[in-house]
Design a protein around this motif. Sequence first.
Motif, mmCIF file in Angstrom:
data_model
loop_
_atom_site.group_PDB
_atom_site.id
_atom_site.type_symbol
_atom_site.label_atom_id
_atom_site.label_comp_id
_atom_site.label_asym_id
_atom_site.label_seq_id
_atom_site.Cartn_x
_atom_site.Cartn_y
_atom_site.Cartn_z
ATOM 1 N N ALA A 167 0.860 -1.187 0.000
ATOM 2 C CA ALA A 167 0.000 0.000 0.000
ATOM 3 C C ALA A 167 0.894 1.235 0.000
ATOM 4 O O ALA A 167 1.789 1.351 0.845
ATOM 5 N N VAL A 168 0.681 2.124 -0.955
ATOM 6 C CA VAL A 168 1.466 3.355 -1.026
ATOM 7 C C VAL A 168 0.644 4.563 -0.604
ATOM 8 O O VAL A 168 1.195 5.623 -0.346
ATOM 9 N N ARG A 169 -0.663 4.384 -0.515
ATOM 10 C CA ARG A 169 -1.528 5.494 -0.127
ATOM 11 C C ARG A 169 -2.827 4.957 0.459
ATOM 12 O O ARG A 169 -3.377 3.982 -0.029
ATOM 13 N N ASN A 170 -3.295 5.605 1.509
ATOM 14 C CA ASN A 170 -4.578 5.294 2.105
ATOM 15 C C ASN A 170 -5.240 6.629 2.404
ATOM 16 O O ASN A 170 -4.860 7.312 3.338
ATOM 17 N N VAL A 171 -6.184 7.014 1.569
ATOM 18 C CA VAL A 171 -6.840 8.308 1.709
ATOM 19 C C VAL A 171 -8.039 8.142 2.636
ATOM 20 O O VAL A 171 -8.937 7.340 2.366
ATOM 21 N N VAL A 172 -8.037 8.895 3.736
ATOM 22 C CA VAL A 172 -9.121 8.837 4.718
ATOM 23 C C VAL A 172 -10.023 10.060 4.506
ATOM 24 O O VAL A 172 -9.530 11.187 4.481
ATOM 25 N N PRO A 173 -11.321 9.853 4.347
ATOM 26 C CA PRO A 173 -12.218 10.988 4.095
ATOM 27 C C PRO A 173 -12.464 11.820 5.345
ATOM 28 O O PRO A 173 -12.249 11.366 6.467
ATOM 29 N N ASP A 174 -12.923 13.034 5.132
ATOM 30 C CA ASP A 174 -13.340 13.903 6.218
ATOM 31 C C ASP A 174 -14.493 13.213 6.945
ATOM 32 O O ASP A 174 -15.444 12.754 6.306
ATOM 33 N N PRO A 175 -14.464 13.107 8.278
ATOM 34 C CA PRO A 175 -15.508 12.383 9.020
ATOM 35 C C PRO A 175 -16.933 12.864 8.755
ATOM 36 O O PRO A 175 -17.865 12.078 8.792
ATOM 37 N N LYS A 176 -17.128 14.161 8.472
ATOM 38 C CA LYS A 176 -18.487 14.638 8.250
ATOM 39 C C LYS A 176 -19.048 14.194 6.898
ATOM 40 O O LYS A 176 -20.236 14.280 6.671
ATOM 41 N N TYR A 177 -18.182 13.690 5.992
ATOM 42 C CA TYR A 177 -18.632 13.204 4.693
ATOM 43 C C TYR A 177 -18.465 11.695 4.552
ATOM 44 O O TYR A 177 -18.526 11.173 3.456
ATOM 45 N N ARG A 178 -18.247 11.009 5.644
ATOM 46 C CA ARG A 178 -17.923 9.592 5.577
ATOM 47 C C ARG A 178 -19.109 8.768 5.068
ATOM 48 O O ARG A 178 -20.179 8.745 5.646
ATOM 49 N N THR A 179 -18.886 8.113 3.977
ATOM 50 C CA THR A 179 -19.804 7.148 3.393
ATOM 51 C C THR A 179 -18.925 6.203 2.567
ATOM 52 O O THR A 179 -17.728 6.458 2.417
ATOM 53 N N GLU A 180 -19.491 5.145 2.062
ATOM 54 C CA GLU A 180 -18.647 4.230 1.302
ATOM 55 C C GLU A 180 -18.134 4.887 0.023
ATOM 56 O O GLU A 180 -18.768 5.761 -0.552
ATOM 57 N N CYS A 181 -16.951 4.466 -0.377
ATOM 58 C CA CYS A 181 -16.388 4.883 -1.666
ATOM 59 C C CYS A 181 -16.453 3.630 -2.542
ATOM 60 O O CYS A 181 -15.626 2.730 -2.426
ATOM 61 N N SER A 182 -17.464 3.558 -3.384
ATOM 62 C CA SER A 182 -17.716 2.323 -4.125
ATOM 63 C C SER A 182 -16.962 2.224 -5.437
ATOM 64 O O SER A 182 -16.831 1.143 -5.981
#
Length: 188
Positions: A167-182
Motif C-alpha cells: 500500500a502506497v496510499r490510504n486516503v481517509v475521508p473527512d468524518p463529516k462526509y464519511r460514506t462508502e467509496c464504491s
Amino acid sequence: RCNPWWRKSKLLLQLSGDHAALVNSLAVAHHSEFGRDPQVYSGDGAGTVLVWNVGSVKDTAAAANSADRWALQITRRKTLQLEESRGVPVACVRVDPAGRLLAVLSMDNHVRVFTTHPLEIRYRLGGVLCRQANVCMKCSFSQDGQYLASGSEDGKVWVWAMDTGRAVRNVVPDPKYRTECSAVVWSP
C-alpha cells in the motif's frame, strides 16, 4: 457460449450455464502484445472467476445476406477459484492496460492480483472493507498499470504499487462526509 441480448436498454450477456451464480463483473484483456485472441474474465456471486477466449468466426446463417458478416465465438478456457475464497462473492474483476495482471476484489475484504499468463496469484492485498451485498465495490488500475486503487465501505481509498504489492496510499475521508467509496477512476 455467450448470448447477448437487450433488456430495458441494457446489453446483457448470458454466459450459458457455466456460472453457479449471477455474474457481478466482467473485464476484457486484449492481449495484443502476446499475439493471442482477447480474453474475457467474469466473476460471480459464488466466488468463481471464469476465463473466456474470444475469437471471431464466420456467421454462416448471416453470410447468405452479406459476405462479410462475423460473429463472436466465446469459449471457456479456465476456472479460477482459490480454496481460501471459495463461496465468497466476487465484487469486481479488472485487467491492467497491458493485459498482464488481473485484479479480483472479493467480499472477504481482499483484492487478489493474478498474472494472466500464466494465471497465478501474485499478491493478496488487504485493508479494503467489502462485505455488504448492496454496495458494489470497484477497483481500477492506473493507465500505466503501476498502481491499483480501490474504494472501501469505510470511505477510504487504497492505492497499491503493482511492483511490490505494498500500500502506497490510504486516503481517509473527512468524518463529516464519511460514506462508502464504491468506485475509483484514474484521471488521464
